[in-house]
Write a protein that holds these residues in place. Structure first.
Motif, PDB file in Angstrom:
ATOM      1  N   LEU A  76       1.413  46.267 -55.619  1.00 39.96           N
ATOM      2  CA  LEU A  76       1.756  47.546 -56.233  1.00 39.96           C
ATOM      3  C   LEU A  76       3.155  47.501 -56.837  1.00 39.96           C
ATOM      4  O   LEU A  76       3.407  48.087 -57.897  1.00 39.96           O
ATOM      5  N   ALA A  77       4.060  46.776 -56.182  1.00 41.39           N
ATOM      6  CA  ALA A  77       5.438  46.700 -56.678  1.00 41.39           C
ATOM      7  C   ALA A  77       5.511  46.046 -58.047  1.00 41.39           C
ATOM      8  O   ALA A  77       6.304  46.460 -58.899  1.00 41.39           O
ATOM      9  N   ILE A  78       4.683  45.021 -58.297  1.00 40.66           N
ATOM     10  CA  ILE A  78       4.766  44.287 -59.569  1.00 40.66           C
ATOM     11  C   ILE A  78       3.653  44.679 -60.529  1.00 40.66           C
ATOM     12  O   ILE A  78       3.557  44.104 -61.620  1.00 40.66           O
ATOM     13  N   SER A  79       2.823  45.637 -60.155  1.00 34.46           N
ATOM     14  CA  SER A  79       1.692  46.034 -60.997  1.00 34.46           C
ATOM     15  C   SER A  79       2.166  46.571 -62.346  1.00 34.46           C
ATOM     16  O   SER A  79       2.913  47.557 -62.403  1.00 34.46           O
ATOM     17  N   PRO A  80       1.744  45.970 -63.467  1.00 35.65           N
ATOM     18  CA  PRO A  80       2.118  46.520 -64.780  1.00 35.65           C
ATOM     19  C   PRO A  80       1.609  47.943 -64.972  1.00 35.65           C
ATOM     20  O   PRO A  80       2.267  48.754 -65.632  1.00 35.65           O
ATOM     21  N   TYR A  81       0.448  48.227 -64.404  1.00 34.60           N
ATOM     22  CA  TYR A  81      -0.118  49.576 -64.511  1.00 34.60           C
ATOM     23  C   TYR A  81       0.791  50.589 -63.824  1.00 34.60           C
ATOM     24  O   TYR A  81       1.130  51.638 -64.389  1.00 34.60           O
ATOM     25  N   ALA A  82       1.206  50.280 -62.594  1.00 34.79           N
ATOM     26  CA  ALA A  82       2.072  51.202 -61.854  1.00 34.79           C
ATOM     27  C   ALA A  82       3.458  51.280 -62.484  1.00 34.79           C
ATOM     28  O   ALA A  82       4.067  52.360 -62.546  1.00 34.79           O
ATOM     29  N   ILE A  83       3.972  50.153 -62.971  1.00 36.90           N
ATOM     30  CA  ILE A  83       5.302  50.153 -63.587  1.00 36.90           C
ATOM     31  C   ILE A  83       5.285  50.952 -64.885  1.00 36.90           C
ATOM     32  O   ILE A  83       6.231  51.684 -65.193  1.00 36.90           O
TER      33      ILE A  83
ATOM     34  N   PHE B 168      -6.161  48.034 -63.726  1.00 36.19           N
ATOM     35  CA  PHE B 168      -5.545  47.909 -62.410  1.00 36.19           C
ATOM     36  C   PHE B 168      -5.013  46.496 -62.202  1.00 36.19           C
ATOM     37  O   PHE B 168      -3.945  46.297 -61.617  1.00 36.19           O
ATOM     38  N   ALA B 169      -5.770  45.509 -62.665  1.00 40.62           N
ATOM     39  CA  ALA B 169      -5.420  44.117 -62.390  1.00 40.62           C
ATOM     40  C   ALA B 169      -4.201  43.663 -63.179  1.00 40.62           C
ATOM     41  O   ALA B 169      -3.264  43.085 -62.605  1.00 40.62           O
ATOM     42  N   VAL B 170      -4.197  43.897 -64.489  1.00 40.76           N
ATOM     43  CA  VAL B 170      -3.131  43.322 -65.319  1.00 40.76           C
ATOM     44  C   VAL B 170      -2.478  44.333 -66.245  1.00 40.76           C
ATOM     45  O   VAL B 170      -1.650  43.962 -67.071  1.00 40.76           O
ATOM     46  N   GLY B 171      -2.832  45.609 -66.138  1.00 40.96           N
ATOM     47  CA  GLY B 171      -2.225  46.616 -66.991  1.00 40.96           C
ATOM     48  C   GLY B 171      -2.851  46.642 -68.374  1.00 40.96           C
ATOM     49  O   GLY B 171      -3.644  45.773 -68.737  1.00 40.96           O
TER      50      GLY B 171
ATOM     51  N   PRO C 150     -15.286  64.195 -73.322  1.00 42.97           N
ATOM     52  CA  PRO C 150     -14.514  62.948 -73.499  1.00 42.97           C
ATOM     53  C   PRO C 150     -13.168  63.020 -72.775  1.00 42.97           C
ATOM     54  O   PRO C 150     -12.121  63.193 -73.395  1.00 42.97           O
ATOM     55  N   ILE C 151     -13.196  62.876 -71.464  1.00 45.04           N
ATOM     56  CA  ILE C 151     -11.961  63.039 -70.693  1.00 45.04           C
ATOM     57  C   ILE C 151     -11.568  61.771 -69.947  1.00 45.04           C
ATOM     58  O   ILE C 151     -10.627  61.798 -69.152  1.00 45.04           O
ATOM     59  N   PHE C 152     -12.263  60.655 -70.196  1.00 46.85           N
ATOM     60  CA  PHE C 152     -11.861  59.441 -69.477  1.00 46.85           C
ATOM     61  C   PHE C 152     -10.628  58.839 -70.133  1.00 46.85           C
ATOM     62  O   PHE C 152     -10.560  58.655 -71.342  1.00 46.85           O
ATOM     63  N   ASN C 153      -9.660  58.532 -69.299  1.00 46.72           N
ATOM     64  CA  ASN C 153      -8.468  57.817 -69.737  1.00 46.72           C
ATOM     65  C   ASN C 153      -7.956  57.033 -68.540  1.00 46.72           C
ATOM     66  O   ASN C 153      -7.941  57.554 -67.417  1.00 46.72           O
ATOM     67  N   GLU C 154      -7.527  55.805 -68.778  1.00 46.58           N
ATOM     68  CA  GLU C 154      -7.103  54.952 -67.666  1.00 46.58           C
ATOM     69  C   GLU C 154      -5.979  55.565 -66.843  1.00 46.58           C
ATOM     70  O   GLU C 154      -5.882  55.313 -65.636  1.00 46.58           O
ATOM     71  N   ARG C 155      -5.135  56.378 -67.462  1.00 42.13           N
ATOM     72  CA  ARG C 155      -4.017  56.942 -66.705  1.00 42.13           C
ATOM     73  C   ARG C 155      -4.495  57.933 -65.641  1.00 42.13           C
ATOM     74  O   ARG C 155      -3.801  58.162 -64.657  1.00 42.13           O
TER      75      ARG C 155
END
Length: 634
Positions: free
Chosen positions: A117-124, A249-252, A317-322
C-alpha cells in the motif's frame, strides 16, 4: 521476527509512504475535479451544504468542509491543497498495519501488505489528488479496524469510534456505504453461528442505528441527488470491469498504456490469482472456525464494493477506477498473503517455491515502480495539461490592453483555468449552456455592445458541451482571428475588433487604396500581441490580380525587421463604394529590447517573380503607420 524489528520495519514503511506521497506534491497541475473541489470549498460550511443540495453535487460535504478550514490555515497552493490527501494516505498505511494486527496476520504478510500500500501507484495518485478519495480510504480502513476490534471485544469506546468513523465515511463519499455493508455481513457471519456471540448482534445493531441516525437526515435531504445522478464514468462489461479494477490496483493507471489491453489482462490475471491464493492461504492458516471468518472479512471487504459498483454501473455510467479506493486495503492484504501462499504451495519441494514467490514479488513491485515512474515523468500519464502555460499566455496576449476591452472565453466550464489565471480580465463560457448556439450568439452581441475588442479563446475538447465549434462560429460573426497558437493541450485563438480607425488616403498601384488603420496597444511588453486593422478600398478600374498579400511589419531604429504578419489581401471583398477592414496580429518576440519601433504596412504579389511590392504615388513600397513602444520586460 522480533517485536523491535517489526516496529522498526513498520516505521521505515511509514516514512517511505510519506516520502513517496509528499515528493513532487505540488509539481503537477491541478486537474479539473481538484479545481472544482477547491472553489467549492471556499465559501462557508453553510454555503457548501446549500450549494451541494442546490447544484446537485454528487458527493457529500465532509471533505469540502474540512478543506475549507484547512485552506484557511495552509494557504491555496497546489501543495497545500493536496497535503490533506497526503496526510490521509499516510494514515491509511498505518491503519493497514493496525488492521493486519487486529486480524492476527503473520508478521511477514502484515508488513508486506503495508509496504504494498505504501508504494502503490494507485494509492499514491490519490494521496496527491485534492479530492476525497484518500480521505475515504483512511476512514473506511479506520471504521473497519474499529469494527473488528469491537466484534472481538465489545467496549463503549470502540462502539463510539465505529459510529463516528462510519458517519464521517458516509459524509465523505456515498460509496463508502459498501464497506459498511461488507462489515455488516461479516458481523452476521462471525457471530450468528455461535450462541455465546449472538448477543453482540444487538449491540452491533445499535452501532448501525447510530450511524443511520447521523446520516439519515442528510440522505433524505440529498435524495434527489442520489436518485437523479446520471453518472460521470462508463458501464463496462464485467470482464472489462475486473480487468480495469485489478490492473489499476496492481500497477496504477500509469502502469499500462490505455490501449495495451494485453498488459492490463496480464496484471489483472496475475493479481487476481494471488488474491484468491491469499484468501485460500489465510483460510487454511486459520484452522479454528472462528478464526476463518477473518479471511471471509477480507474477501467481503474486497468483493462487496466491487460487486456493488459493478451492479450500480449497469443502469448508469458511474464506473470509475477511483471509486474503488475503499476496496484497496483488502486487495493488498490478500496479495501479500498470496505471495506467502506461493511458498506454502511448494513446501517440501526444495527452494523453488521461495524463488517463485520472490520473483512474483519483484514483478509486482517492479510494475508499481514503473507506474510511479511514468506518472512522474511521462506527461501522458500525469495530471499536467499546460494550465500554467495557458495562464501565462493569457497574461501576455491581454497585456497593456484595458481589462474592460478584453474577455477570456472558455468553450467548456472547466474551473481549472481560474485557479491558474488570476489576472484582471473577466471570463465567460461560450456557449453559456451545452449546445446553446442561440445563447452564444446573444453573448457575442453583448460583447460587441460593451466595446470588447479582444477575445482570448482556449479551445477545449468538449463533446458534451461544444462539439461543433459553436464558440468559434459565434465569435467569427463579429470578430477576426489573428493568432492561433498551441499552448499545452489547447489551441489558443485570439479574436479582435478594431477601435476607431485613423483615416488615411494612400493610393497604391493596381487601383488599391489604404483608407485607414488602427493599432493597439501602442505600448506593450515583450511577448505581447499588437493587433492591427487596415481599411482597404479599390477603385472602379482596379487591376488587382487576387494573389496580392499584405505584410504588416515592425522595424527597429535601423530599419531591421523584428516582427511581422502576412495575410492575403481580401480582394474578393473589396469595393469601390466602401472600405473593408482586415485584421492582423504581430507577436512581439520575448527577447525584443525595449524601445520605439516603427509599424509599417506594404502589399506585394508573391505570384510574380521577385514578389514585387505595390508602390504608392510617391514611389514608396511601404506605408509608415505609427510608432509602437516596447516596454521593458518585467
Amino acid at each position: 521476527m522480533s517485536l523491535r524489528r517489526a516496529r522498526l520495519s513498520l516505521l521505515a514503511i511509514l516514512l517511505l509512504a510519506f516520502a513517496l506521497r509528499v515528493w513532487r506534491l505540488g509539481a503537477q497541475e491541478l486537474r479539473g475535479d481538484e479545481a472544482f473541489g477547491y472553489f467549492f470549498s471556499l465559501p462557508s460550511p453553510v454555503a457548501i451544504v446549500e450549494a451541494t443540495l442546490e447544484l446537485e453535487e454528487p458527493h457529500p460535504v465532509a471533505s469540502y468542509v474540512l478543506a475549507h478550514y484547512w485552506l484557511g490555515m495552509a494557504g491555496h497552493s497546489e501543495f497545500a491543497l493536496r497535503f490533506l490527501s497526503t496526510w490521509f494516505g499516510t494514515v491509511a498505511v498505518a491503519l493497514m498495519a493496525a488492521l493486519g494486527r487486529r486480524l492476527a496476520l503473520p508478521a511477514g504478510t502484515l508488513l508486506g501488505a503495508t509496504a504494498l500500500l505504501a508504494i502503490s501507484p494507485y494509492a499514491i495518485w490519490h494521496s496527491q489528488d485534492a479530492r476525497m478519495y484518500s480521505m475515504s480510504l483512511a476512514l473506511t480502513l479506520a471504521v473497519t479496524v474499529a469494527a473488528v476490534a469491537w466484534l472481538r471485544q465489545p467496549r463503549w469506546g470502540r462502539a463510539i469510534a465505529c459510529v463516528i468513523l462510519g458517519l464521517l465515511a458516509l459524509h465523505t463519499h456515498y460509496f463508502n456505504a459498501f464497506v459498511l455493508v461488507a462489515l455488516n455481513l461479516y458481523a452476521l457471519l462471525a457471530t450468528w453461528p455461535w450462541a455465546h456471540h449472538r448477543r453482540r448482534l444487538l449491540g452491533w445493531a445499535g452501532i448501525q442505528a447510530g450511524i443511520l441516525a447521523g446520516t439519515g437526515p442528510w440522505l433524505w435531504a440529498a435524495r434527489h441527488i442520489l436518485a437523479g445522478y446520471h453518472g460521470n464514468g462508463d458501464s463496462p462489461p464485467l470482464p472489462d470491469l475486473l480487468r480495469r479494477s485489478f490492473s489499476v490496483f496492481a500497477v496504477g493507471e500509469a502502469g499500462t498504456p490505455p490501449a495495451a489491453l494485453g498488459q492490463q489482462w496480464l496484471w489483472a490475471g496475475l493479481s487476481l490469482f494471488l488474491v484468491l491464493l491469499g484468501g485460500v492461504t489465510l483460510l487454511r492458516a486459520w484452522s479454528a472456525r472462528e478464526e476463518r471468518w477473518r479471511g471471509w472479512l477480507l474477501l467481503l471487504y474486497l468483493a462487496v464494493p466491487l460487486a456493488a459498483i459493478a451492479w450500480s454501473s449497469r443502469g448508469r455510467p458511474i464506473f470509475n477506477e477511483r471509486y474503488l479506493v475503499a476496496a484497496a486495503p483488502p486487495f493488498y492484504l490478500l496479495l501479500a498473503a498470496g505471495l506467502a501462499g506461493v511458498t506454502r504451495l511448494g513446501a517440501g519441494r526444495g527452494s523453488w517455491p521461495r524463488l517463485a514467490a520472490g520473483l512474483l514479488a519483484v514483478l509486482m513491485v517492479g510494475g508499481m515502480v514503473a507506474g510511479l515512474y511514468r506518472y512522474h515523468t511521462e506527461p501522458a500519464y500525469g495530471k499536467t495539461r499546460g494550465w500554467r502555460l495557458l495562464a501565462a499566455a493569457l497574461e501576455r496576449f491581454s497585456a497593456a490592453m484595458p481589462p474592460a476591452a478584453v474577455r477570456i472565453v472558455q468553450n467548456y466550464p472547466d474551473p481549472t483555468l481560474w485557479y491558474y489565471y488570476r489576472g484582471p480580465v473577466e471570463h465567460l463560457v461560450l456557449p453559456p449552456a451545452a449546445h446553446d448556439r442561440a445563447g452564444a450568439q446573444a453573448l457575442v452581441e453583448i460583447l460587441v455592445e460593451a466595446d470588447v475588442r479582444r477575445v482570448l479563446l482556449p479551445i477545449q475538447s468538449a463533446a458534451n458541451w461544444d462539439p461543433d465549434g459553436i464558440a468559434e462560429a459565434a465569435l467569427q460573426e463579429a470578430y477576426s482571428p489573428v493568432v492561433r497558437r498551441e499552448i499545452g493541450n489547447w489551441p489558443l485563438v485570439v479574436y479582435v475588433r478594431p477601435p476607431a480607425l485613423t483615416p488615411l488616403a494612400v493610393a497604391l498601384d493596381r487601383g488599391l487604396t489604404l483608407a485607414g488603420f488602427s493599432a493597439e496597444p501602442m505600448a506593450l511588453p515583450p511577448g505581447g500581441l499588437l493587433a492591427v486593422h487596415l481599411a482597404w478600398q479599390r477603385s472602379a478600374g482596379a487591376a488587382l490580380q487576387g494573389s496580392e498579400k499584405v505584410s504588416v511589419q515592425l522595424l527597429d531604429g535601423s530599419g531591421r525587421l523584428v516582427a511581422q504578419d502576412d495575410r492575403p489581401l481580401p480582394t474578393d471583398a473589396l469595393r469601390a463604394d466602401g472600405a473593408v477592414v482586415a485584421a492582423y496580429g504581430i507577436l512581439i518576440p520575448d527577447d525584443l529590447p525595449s524601445g520605439s519601433y516603427t509599424l509599417i504596412a506594404g502589399v506585394y504579389d508573391p505570384a510574380v517573380s521577385g514578389a514585387p511590392r505595390l508602390l504608392t504615388r510617391d514611389g514608396e513600397d511601404r506605408v509608415a503607420l505609427a510608432t509602437v513602444v516596447v516596454l521593458p520586460a518585467e
